[in-house]
Each structure stands twice: as C-alpha cells, then as structure tokens.
Design an enzyme around this catalytic site. Structure first.
Site, PDB file in Angstrom:
ATOM      1  N   GLU A 119       0.831  -1.209   0.000  1.00  0.00           N
ATOM      2  CA  GLU A 119       0.000   0.000   0.000  1.00  0.00           C
ATOM      3  C   GLU A 119       0.867   1.261   0.000  1.00  0.00           C
ATOM      4  O   GLU A 119       0.487   2.272  -0.605  1.00  0.00           O
ATOM      5  CB  GLU A 119      -0.945  -0.034   1.205  1.00  0.00           C
ATOM      6  CG  GLU A 119      -2.024  -1.083   1.035  1.00  0.00           C
ATOM      7  CD  GLU A 119      -2.639  -1.578   2.328  1.00  0.00           C
ATOM      8  OE1 GLU A 119      -3.461  -2.514   2.245  1.00  0.00           O
ATOM      9  OE2 GLU A 119      -2.292  -1.069   3.411  1.00  0.00           O
ATOM     10  N   GLU A 147       3.959 -10.759   0.083  1.00  0.00           N
ATOM     11  CA  GLU A 147       2.530 -10.446   0.021  1.00  0.00           C
ATOM     12  C   GLU A 147       2.123 -10.238  -1.432  1.00  0.00           C
ATOM     13  O   GLU A 147       2.402  -9.203  -2.016  1.00  0.00           O
ATOM     14  CB  GLU A 147       2.199  -9.211   0.866  1.00  0.00           C
ATOM     15  CG  GLU A 147       3.243  -8.103   0.861  1.00  0.00           C
ATOM     16  CD  GLU A 147       2.715  -6.787   1.400  1.00  0.00           C
ATOM     17  OE1 GLU A 147       1.976  -6.829   2.384  1.00  0.00           O
ATOM     18  OE2 GLU A 147       3.037  -5.747   0.818  1.00  0.00           O
TER      19      GLU A 147
END
Length: 250
Positions: free
Chosen positions: A97, A167
């Site tokens: 993010e 991730e």
C-alpha cells in the site's frame, strides 16, 4: 529451526476502546502458545497506548512505516529513534500500500530498511507482485528486484537483522489467497535467491506470508517448509481470528 512469527498490521484502524478490547482478548488467549513469536503494529498515535498494554508480555510492538531520515524538516514523518523510544521492536517497510498508493520506490524502501536497522528495530521487508505482474509471468523478477534494492544498499547479511514478508498484492484484502503451494513456490524462490549469496542468511531469515491469512487457512500455509508465519491484516483486528492464526504457528 526457524521460529514462526505472526505479526498483526492494523493499518488505518482502531480506537482507544477497540484496541483495549482487542489486546485484552489477545493477551488472555495467548496463554500456553510459547512457541510462536507475536507482534502487533498499530497506527502511530496508538503506539504509546499499545506499548502500555503489552508491557511485561512477550508481544512485540511494531510500526507500520518508518522515516528514512533521522530528524529535520520532514512534516508527518516518524523516525526510528522516536519509535525506539516508545518500545517498538519492528518496523514494516515497503508495504504494497505504501508502494501503490504513496508511490514508494524500491530505493525508498531500502533506505527505510537501513533506518530501522540503524536504531535497532527489526524491519519487516514487504515484497510481492500485482495481479498483472503475476499474469505476465514476472513474479520472480519483481520480487528479485525488490530484494536487490535492499541487498545493494545494506548487503545480504543485513537481512538476518530483519524479516521478509511475501505479500501477493492481488491477495491483500480481496479475500483471495495464494494457494499454499503458490505461496511456498515464491518463498522457496526468495530463500533460494538468498542462498546463492549467503547460505547461512537464507537458512536463518524468517519469510512470512501476507495475503488474506485467516484462522481457517493458516495451518495449511504455515505447514509449508519455507513459510515462517504471517503478516496479518484484517484478521489481526479480531482477537479470536488472530489467536487461531497464532495457534497454527505454535
């Protein structure tokens, strides 16, 4: 044998009341889970409160980011020295993010990794590919590039002072999860890449999986030989779910 680590990334969530309730549940439920390392990463403003709640326990405290500067005219940033003063043990760097939303580049992440180490914090280095990159067959190239930025700046040996978290961006908050074998394949690639540079580092470094881990799938993921725990997002906000994941790593 590498110890499993379960780290909760609360992201932009929480209030005084919810954190007090969440930590009360986690602290009570961790009784007897002595074989798994556990950490929580609250928003900056809740670090002091969370520190007070975990003091005397074995739960580690982390931040969700860290400045690559020590001090100065950097409005909105928080330095490693500040985090250390409030009891932080870990700092997440390079989360997808931060990369996607805030434009953080590989070099920025590498400098943050270095800043965390400088102040005795254990960086949790996030790497991973988008759905487009996976479909293009360049997952390994992307992950290698992200790792290489840190290795070029700090050296491969520095990774033993940190944690790597794979991730897959396409599995974060989407409810989709890489299959245990898909996750294992990338974890094995990471460990194999490091082994070509330093076998001891490769054998020692913890590589976590992050991407919609839940109590229901944690045991199968953690059973894979190169998956050493999880960086947990949404499920870390629910004490029962988080404890179920911790139990899978115990």
């Amino acid at each position: 044998m590498r110890q499993k680590l379960v780290a909760g990334n609360w992201k932009l969530n929480g209030s005084k009341a919810s954190i007090e309730s969440l930590m009360g549940g986690i602290l009570a439920g961790l009784e007897g889970m002595d074989n798994v390392a556990v950490a929580v990463c609250p928003p900056y403003v809740y670090i002091p409160m969370t520190q007070a709640l975990v003091v005397g326990s074995r739960i580690g405290l982390g931040s969700q980011d860290i400045a690559d500067q020590d001090a100065g005219a950097f409005t909105g940033e928080v330095s490693g020295a500040m985090l250390k003063e409030f009891g932080c043990d870990y700092a997440i760097v390079g989360h997808s993010e931060r990369r996607a939303i805030y434009g953080e580049q590989d070099a920025d992440t590498a400098r943050k990794f270095a800043a965390a180490r400088k102040y005795g914090l254990k960086p949790i280095l996030c790497v991973g590919e988008t759905l487009e990159e996976r479909e293009a067959g360049i997952t390994e190239a992307v992950v290698a590039r992200q790792l290489d930025a840190v290795i070029a700046l700090e050296g491969v040996e520095a990774l033993t002072d940190g944690v790597i978290a794979y991730e897959p961006v396409w599995a974060i908050g989407t409810g989709k999860t890489a299959s245990p074998q898909q996750a294992q394949d990338v974890h094995a690639f990471i460990r194999g890449k490091l082994a070509t540079l330093n076998a001891a580092v490769a054998a020692k470094v913890q590589i976590l999986y992050g991407g919609s881990v839940k109590g229901a799938n944690a045991a199968e993921l953690f059973a894979m030989p190169d998956i050493d725990g999880g960086l947990i997002g949404g499920a870390s906000l629910d004490a029962n779910e988080f404890l179920a994941i911790c139990k899978a790593g115990n």
